[in-house]
Design an enzyme around this catalytic site. Structure first.
Site, mmCIF file in Angstrom:
data_model
loop_
_atom_site.group_PDB
_atom_site.id
_atom_site.type_symbol
_atom_site.label_atom_id
_atom_site.label_comp_id
_atom_site.label_asym_id
_atom_site.label_seq_id
_atom_site.Cartn_x
_atom_site.Cartn_y
_atom_site.Cartn_z
ATOM 1 C CB THR A 41 15.683 1.072 3.514
ATOM 2 O OG1 THR A 41 16.312 0.526 4.668
ATOM 3 C CG2 THR A 41 14.706 2.156 3.922
ATOM 4 C CG ASN A 43 21.075 -0.502 3.877
ATOM 5 O OD1 ASN A 43 19.857 -0.679 3.941
ATOM 6 N ND2 ASN A 43 21.756 0.082 4.846
ATOM 7 C CD GLU A 122 18.667 3.175 5.771
ATOM 8 O OE1 GLU A 122 17.516 2.720 5.849
ATOM 9 O OE2 GLU A 122 19.218 3.795 6.679
HETATM 10 C C1 LIG Z 1 12.788 8.481 3.565
HETATM 11 C C2 LIG Z 1 13.591 8.167 4.795
HETATM 12 C C3 LIG Z 1 13.852 9.176 5.710
HETATM 13 C C4 LIG Z 1 14.590 8.909 6.867
HETATM 14 N N1 LIG Z 1 14.845 9.914 7.748
HETATM 15 C C5 LIG Z 1 15.531 9.650 8.877
HETATM 16 C C6 LIG Z 1 15.801 10.683 9.828
HETATM 17 O O1 LIG Z 1 15.450 11.850 9.656
HETATM 18 N N2 LIG Z 1 16.467 10.350 10.964
HETATM 19 C C7 LIG Z 1 16.889 9.064 11.208
HETATM 20 O O2 LIG Z 1 17.472 8.829 12.249
HETATM 21 N N3 LIG Z 1 16.668 8.067 10.320
HETATM 22 C C8 LIG Z 1 16.003 8.344 9.166
HETATM 23 N N4 LIG Z 1 15.777 7.356 8.252
HETATM 24 C C9 LIG Z 1 16.468 6.093 8.395
HETATM 25 C C10 LIG Z 1 15.724 5.089 9.188
HETATM 26 O O3 LIG Z 1 16.015 5.327 10.544
HETATM 27 C C11 LIG Z 1 16.296 3.779 8.703
HETATM 28 O O4 LIG Z 1 15.650 3.434 7.514
HETATM 29 C C12 LIG Z 1 16.272 2.745 9.748
HETATM 30 O O5 LIG Z 1 17.335 3.033 10.608
HETATM 31 C C13 LIG Z 1 16.424 1.354 9.207
HETATM 32 O O6 LIG Z 1 17.720 1.098 8.786
HETATM 33 P P1 LIG Z 1 18.211 -0.416 8.756
HETATM 34 O O7 LIG Z 1 17.224 -1.157 7.871
HETATM 35 O O8 LIG Z 1 19.606 -0.380 8.176
HETATM 36 O O9 LIG Z 1 18.155 -0.917 10.157
HETATM 37 C C14 LIG Z 1 15.053 7.599 7.105
HETATM 38 C C15 LIG Z 1 14.790 6.587 6.168
HETATM 39 C C16 LIG Z 1 14.059 6.851 5.034
HETATM 40 C C17 LIG Z 1 13.783 5.752 4.056
#
Ligand SMILES: Cc1cc2nc3c(=O)[nH]c(=O)nc-3n(C[C@H](O)[C@H](O)[C@H](O)COP(=O)(O)O)c2cc1C
Length: 184
Positions: A41, A43, A122
């Site tokens: 992702t 940010n 993100e």
């Molecule tokens: C389409 C999508 C849906 C997501 N849904 C959730 C969710 O329901 N709950 C959650 O805790 N994180 C959710 N995430 C976030 C992910 O946990 C997140 O991308 C992950 O923490 C990585 O973040 P970082 O790259 O900043 O570490 C989602 C991310 C995306 C792209």
């Protein structure tokens, strides 16, 4: 089969959508999207976004995004809490096909599975990139809402749900009433 938390998606974007941003800088997240989930992702920071995004419920959204190079910028690195250093290339390794308007799923929230303290925005851009692009610019639209963010007991369940979000977003964005918003 809709999941229990899925919100019905209308036939065309309804108020407050579409929300369209200006170009904003891609900053450094925690990096777990790529390393732990296999779902990278990008940010962006709230202070570069329209106020309408601040007022949205927390959860998962879809739209379109377009990247642009932003260089040559200052040499900038960021260090993650785990000590990893992130190199900013300002999008200078983006290929021509990476610069098209591309479908995107977005997560706006606190990522309860990871217990984040601050709300993040993100973008998972649905495209195969050969290189990362920290420091590049991204402009994006939000055209609709899929579901609230959820907590999970396993990482696999989170990954499965994100893949379902991606399938839903692809299918909705290919419909003419949504696809016509693919130019900014
Ligand atoms: C389409 C999508 C849906 C997501 N849904 C959730 C969710 O329901 N709950 C959650 O805790 N994180 C959710 N995430 C976030 C992910 O946990 C997140 O991308 C992950 O923490 C990585 O973040 P970082 O790259 O900043 O570490 C989602 C991310 C995306 C792209």
């Amino acid at each position: 089969m809709p999941r229990p938390a899925d919100v019905p998606i209308p036939d065309s974007p309804q108020y407050p959508y579409p929300i369209i941003t200006d170009y904003c800088e891609i900053v450094c997240g925690f990096g777990r999207g790529s390393s732990e989930l296999g779902i990278p992702t990008a940010n962006v920071q709230f202070n570069e976004l329209p106020d309408a995004i601040e007022n949205l419920p927390l959860g998962v959204f879809f739209g379109f995004a377009q990247l642009a190079e932003s260089g040559p910028g200052d040499v900038k690195n960021c260090q993650r809490p785990d000590g990893t250093r992130v190199h900013f290339n300002f999008g200078q390794r983006l290929a021509e096909s990476d610069l098209n308007v591309l479908p995107v799923v977005l997560s706006i929230g606190l990522n309860p599975f990871y217990h984040n303290k601050a709300k993040t925005v993100e973008l998972h851009i649905m495209h195969e990139f050969k290189h990362d692009f920290y420091g590049a610019k991204v402009k994006f639209s939000i055209l609709g809402y899929i579901r609230p963010e959820l907590d999970y007991t396993t990482r696999e369940a989170l990954i499965d749900d994100i893949h379902t979000d991606i399938d839903i977003a692809k299918s909705v964005l290919s419909k003419p009433q949504y696809a016509k918003h693919s130019s900014f």
